[in-house]
Design an enzyme around this catalytic site. Structure first.
Site, PDB file in Angstrom:
ATOM      1  N   ARG A 178     -32.729 -49.276  -0.337  1.00  0.00           N
ATOM      2  CA  ARG A 178     -33.815 -48.996  -1.280  1.00  0.00           C
ATOM      3  C   ARG A 178     -35.155 -49.489  -0.727  1.00  0.00           C
ATOM      4  NH1 ARG A 178     -32.389 -51.281  -6.818  1.00  0.00           N
ATOM      5  NH2 ARG A 178     -34.261 -50.120  -7.371  1.00  0.00           N
ATOM      6  N   VAL A 201     -38.970 -52.319  -9.117  1.00  0.00           N
ATOM      7  CA  VAL A 201     -38.998 -53.220  -7.965  1.00  0.00           C
ATOM      8  C   VAL A 201     -39.650 -52.538  -6.767  1.00  0.00           C
ATOM      9  CG1 VAL A 201     -37.055 -54.597  -8.776  1.00  0.00           C
ATOM     10  CG2 VAL A 201     -36.592 -52.590  -7.361  1.00  0.00           C
ATOM     11  N   ASP A 202     -40.083 -51.283  -6.941  1.00  0.00           N
ATOM     12  CA  ASP A 202     -40.847 -50.625  -5.877  1.00  0.00           C
ATOM     13  C   ASP A 202     -42.282 -51.155  -5.893  1.00  0.00           C
ATOM     14  OD1 ASP A 202     -42.672 -48.962  -7.516  1.00  0.00           O
ATOM     15  OD2 ASP A 202     -40.896 -47.798  -8.049  1.00  0.00           O
ATOM     16  N   HIS A 255     -38.895 -57.690 -12.982  1.00  0.00           N
ATOM     17  CA  HIS A 255     -37.542 -57.655 -12.405  1.00  0.00           C
ATOM     18  C   HIS A 255     -37.557 -57.902 -10.891  1.00  0.00           C
ATOM     19  CE1 HIS A 255     -35.826 -55.123 -16.007  1.00  0.00           C
ATOM     20  NE2 HIS A 255     -36.062 -56.382 -16.320  1.00  0.00           N
ATOM     21  N   CYS A 265     -35.093 -67.431  -0.661  1.00  0.00           N
ATOM     22  CA  CYS A 265     -34.141 -68.269   0.058  1.00  0.00           C
ATOM     23  C   CYS A 265     -33.401 -69.175  -0.933  1.00  0.00           C
ATOM     24  CB  CYS A 265     -34.850 -69.107   1.118  1.00  0.00           C
ATOM     25  SG  CYS A 265     -33.695 -70.202   1.976  1.00  0.00           S
ATOM     26  N   CYS A 299     -34.161 -67.951   7.377  1.00  0.00           N
ATOM     27  CA  CYS A 299     -35.328 -68.107   6.502  1.00  0.00           C
ATOM     28  C   CYS A 299     -36.481 -68.653   7.337  1.00  0.00           C
ATOM     29  CB  CYS A 299     -34.992 -69.082   5.369  1.00  0.00           C
ATOM     30  SG  CYS A 299     -36.443 -69.609   4.433  1.00  0.00           S
ATOM     31  N   THR A 352     -39.314 -45.467 -19.418  1.00  0.00           N
ATOM     32  CA  THR A 352     -38.177 -46.384 -19.463  1.00  0.00           C
ATOM     33  C   THR A 352     -37.225 -45.984 -20.582  1.00  0.00           C
ATOM     34  OG1 THR A 352     -37.463 -48.696 -19.741  1.00  0.00           O
ATOM     35  CG2 THR A 352     -39.587 -48.098 -20.709  1.00  0.00           C
ATOM     36  N   SER A 353     -35.923 -46.134 -20.316  1.00  0.00           N
ATOM     37  CA  SER A 353     -34.910 -45.683 -21.270  1.00  0.00           C
ATOM     38  C   SER A 353     -34.754 -46.634 -22.446  1.00  0.00           C
ATOM     39  CB  SER A 353     -33.560 -45.523 -20.565  1.00  0.00           C
ATOM     40  OG  SER A 353     -33.160 -46.765 -20.020  1.00  0.00           O
ATOM     41  N   LEU A 403     -39.927 -38.839 -20.428  1.00  0.00           N
ATOM     42  CA  LEU A 403     -39.467 -37.465 -20.251  1.00  0.00           C
ATOM     43  C   LEU A 403     -38.581 -37.021 -21.413  1.00  0.00           C
ATOM     44  CD1 LEU A 403     -39.717 -35.187 -18.162  1.00  0.00           C
ATOM     45  CD2 LEU A 403     -37.624 -36.040 -17.106  1.00  0.00           C
TER      46      LEU A 403
HETATM   47  N1  APR Z   1     -41.723 -39.038 -16.417  1.00  0.00           N
HETATM   48  C1  APR Z   1     -41.471 -39.851 -17.474  1.00  0.00           C
HETATM   49  N2  APR Z   1     -40.250 -40.346 -17.728  1.00  0.00           N
HETATM   50  C2  APR Z   1     -39.252 -40.025 -16.883  1.00  0.00           C
HETATM   51  C3  APR Z   1     -39.451 -39.176 -15.767  1.00  0.00           C
HETATM   52  C4  APR Z   1     -40.761 -38.668 -15.549  1.00  0.00           C
HETATM   53  N3  APR Z   1     -41.052 -37.865 -14.537  1.00  0.00           N
HETATM   54  N4  APR Z   1     -38.265 -39.028 -15.125  1.00  0.00           N
HETATM   55  C5  APR Z   1     -37.373 -39.739 -15.817  1.00  0.00           C
HETATM   56  N5  APR Z   1     -37.952 -40.332 -16.874  1.00  0.00           N
HETATM   57  C6  APR Z   1     -37.356 -41.219 -17.885  1.00  0.00           C
HETATM   58  C7  APR Z   1     -35.914 -40.901 -18.222  1.00  0.00           C
HETATM   59  O1  APR Z   1     -35.851 -39.933 -19.256  1.00  0.00           O
HETATM   60  C8  APR Z   1     -35.389 -42.263 -18.670  1.00  0.00           C
HETATM   61  O2  APR Z   1     -35.521 -42.427 -20.074  1.00  0.00           O
HETATM   62  O3  APR Z   1     -37.350 -42.522 -17.353  1.00  0.00           O
HETATM   63  C9  APR Z   1     -36.311 -43.257 -17.967  1.00  0.00           C
HETATM   64  C10 APR Z   1     -35.641 -44.071 -16.870  1.00  0.00           C
HETATM   65  O4  APR Z   1     -34.641 -44.859 -17.447  1.00  0.00           O
HETATM   66  P1  APR Z   1     -33.712 -45.815 -16.571  1.00  0.00           P
HETATM   67  O5  APR Z   1     -33.118 -45.043 -15.439  1.00  0.00           O
HETATM   68  O6  APR Z   1     -32.778 -46.479 -17.508  1.00  0.00           O
HETATM   69  O7  APR Z   1     -34.730 -46.860 -15.924  1.00  0.00           O
HETATM   70  P2  APR Z   1     -35.401 -48.137 -16.601  1.00  0.00           P
HETATM   71  O8  APR Z   1     -35.650 -47.933 -18.040  1.00  0.00           O
HETATM   72  O9  APR Z   1     -36.546 -48.522 -15.742  1.00  0.00           O
HETATM   73  O10 APR Z   1     -34.247 -49.218 -16.425  1.00  0.00           O
HETATM   74  C11 APR Z   1     -34.500 -50.517 -16.864  1.00  0.00           C
HETATM   75  O11 APR Z   1     -32.434 -51.220 -15.932  1.00  0.00           O
HETATM   76  O12 APR Z   1     -30.744 -51.426 -14.370  1.00  0.00           O
HETATM   77  C12 APR Z   1     -31.923 -51.903 -14.816  1.00  0.00           C
HETATM   78  O13 APR Z   1     -33.178 -53.432 -13.639  1.00  0.00           O
HETATM   79  C13 APR Z   1     -33.022 -52.052 -13.817  1.00  0.00           C
HETATM   80  O14 APR Z   1     -35.390 -52.218 -14.251  1.00  0.00           O
HETATM   81  C14 APR Z   1     -34.227 -51.456 -14.505  1.00  0.00           C
HETATM   82  C15 APR Z   1     -33.817 -51.493 -15.962  1.00  0.00           C
END
Ligand code: APR
Length: 233
Positions: free
Chosen positions: A59, A93-94, A109, A117, A136, A176-177, A202
């Site tokens: 990654r 984390v990007d 995160h 380390c 390290c 975020t989901s 989305l």
């Molecule tokens: N624009 C807007 N939203 C988008 C897009 C887009 N182009 N593409 C995808 N999405 C939405 C999806 O519909 C989803 O609801 O982004 C969300 C991503 O959800 P996750 O994959 O669950 O990511 P995230 O919410 O960042 O996860 C939270 O989970 O595993 C851990 O540590 C990890 O930081 C992460 C945390």
């Protein structure tokens, strides 16, 4: 919009999706190809450190092939222009918010481009691989791990985030989901402190019903529109 001075913005994997960075959940998500317990817990690092290092090395390497999109750039523009308080809290984390130019930014995160380390507790910028367990630079021991907050670990900057949420007038969640706490609970904290709340995602997220307004669509389109409107108002 007249009464808005202090803003907290939370971003998740969806804000980087249009840059080509994989999200976690759903088809093609990182957690479809890997079990969380195998690569994103302290126990996984004890059981199979090579698998964990390889997962994060890949990654980290991928970051060199992607670039910020219109959503990252719009948020950096807002950061530069906004005269009130602003805190961009990313779960990502990007380094795309950093490269776009956001400055009032915390990575709750952790960061792929950082190593930690376990022997001397130093954290340091890291662009290469960790699979080979390099020394390290601080203490010379071979206990470097990705500086990523794994499941079961405490997210970073929580005091600063809670303080910003307590005084914000507007809380915005982007891409975020809403599946992972404590970030998924920020909307409730902000509401309880009197903030207006907006979601840009989305798809409907698990917490969409908690927001005053939920806009559905790609962040690369909706975020620049929202920022332009906010700055114009
Ligand atoms: N624009 C807007 N939203 C988008 C897009 C887009 N182009 N593409 C995808 N999405 C939405 C999806 O519909 C989803 O609801 O982004 C969300 C991503 O959800 P996750 O994959 O669950 O990511 P995230 O919410 O960042 O996860 C939270 O989970 O595993 C851990 O540590 C990890 O930081 C992460 C945390």
């Amino acid at each position: 919009m007249d009464n808005i001075r202090n803003i907290v913005i939370l971003t998740g994997a969806g804000v980087s999706a249009e840059s080509g960075v994989a999200t976690f959940r759903g088809p093609d998500g990182l957690w479809e190809g890997h079990r969380v317990e195998d690569v994103a817990t302290p126990g996984a690092f004890v059981t199979d450190p090579h698998l964990v290092q390889k997962f994060y090395d890949e990654r980290r390497a991928k970051l060199k092939t992607v670039k910020p999109n219109a959503a990252h750039e719009a948020l950096a523009w807002l950061d530069a222009e906004w005269k009130g308080e602003l805190l961009l809290v990313t779960q990502n984390v990007d380094d795309l918010h950093d490269r776009a130019g956001s400055r009032r930014l915390v990575h709750m995160h952790g960061e792929l481009n950082s190593a930690w380390c376990l022997a001397c507790d130093a954290r340091m910028p890291w662009a290469g691989t960790l699979l080979d367990f390099p020394d390290c630079p601080e203490c010379g021991q071979k206990y470097l791990r990705p500086d990523i907050v794994w499941f079961g670990e405490m997210p970073y900057y929580m005091e600063r985030i809670e303080a910003a949420l307590a005084v914000c007038d507007l809380f915005v969640s982007i891409g975020t989901s809403g599946a992972v706490y404590p970030a998924a609970g920020f909307v409730q904290t902000a509401r309880a402190c009197g903030a207006k709340t907006l979601e840009i995602n989305l798809d409907p997220s698990e917490g969409s019903h908690l927001f005053d307004e939920s806009r559905q669509g790609p962040a690369g389109t909706l975020v620049p529109e929202w920022v332009a409107r906010l700055l114009q108002d």
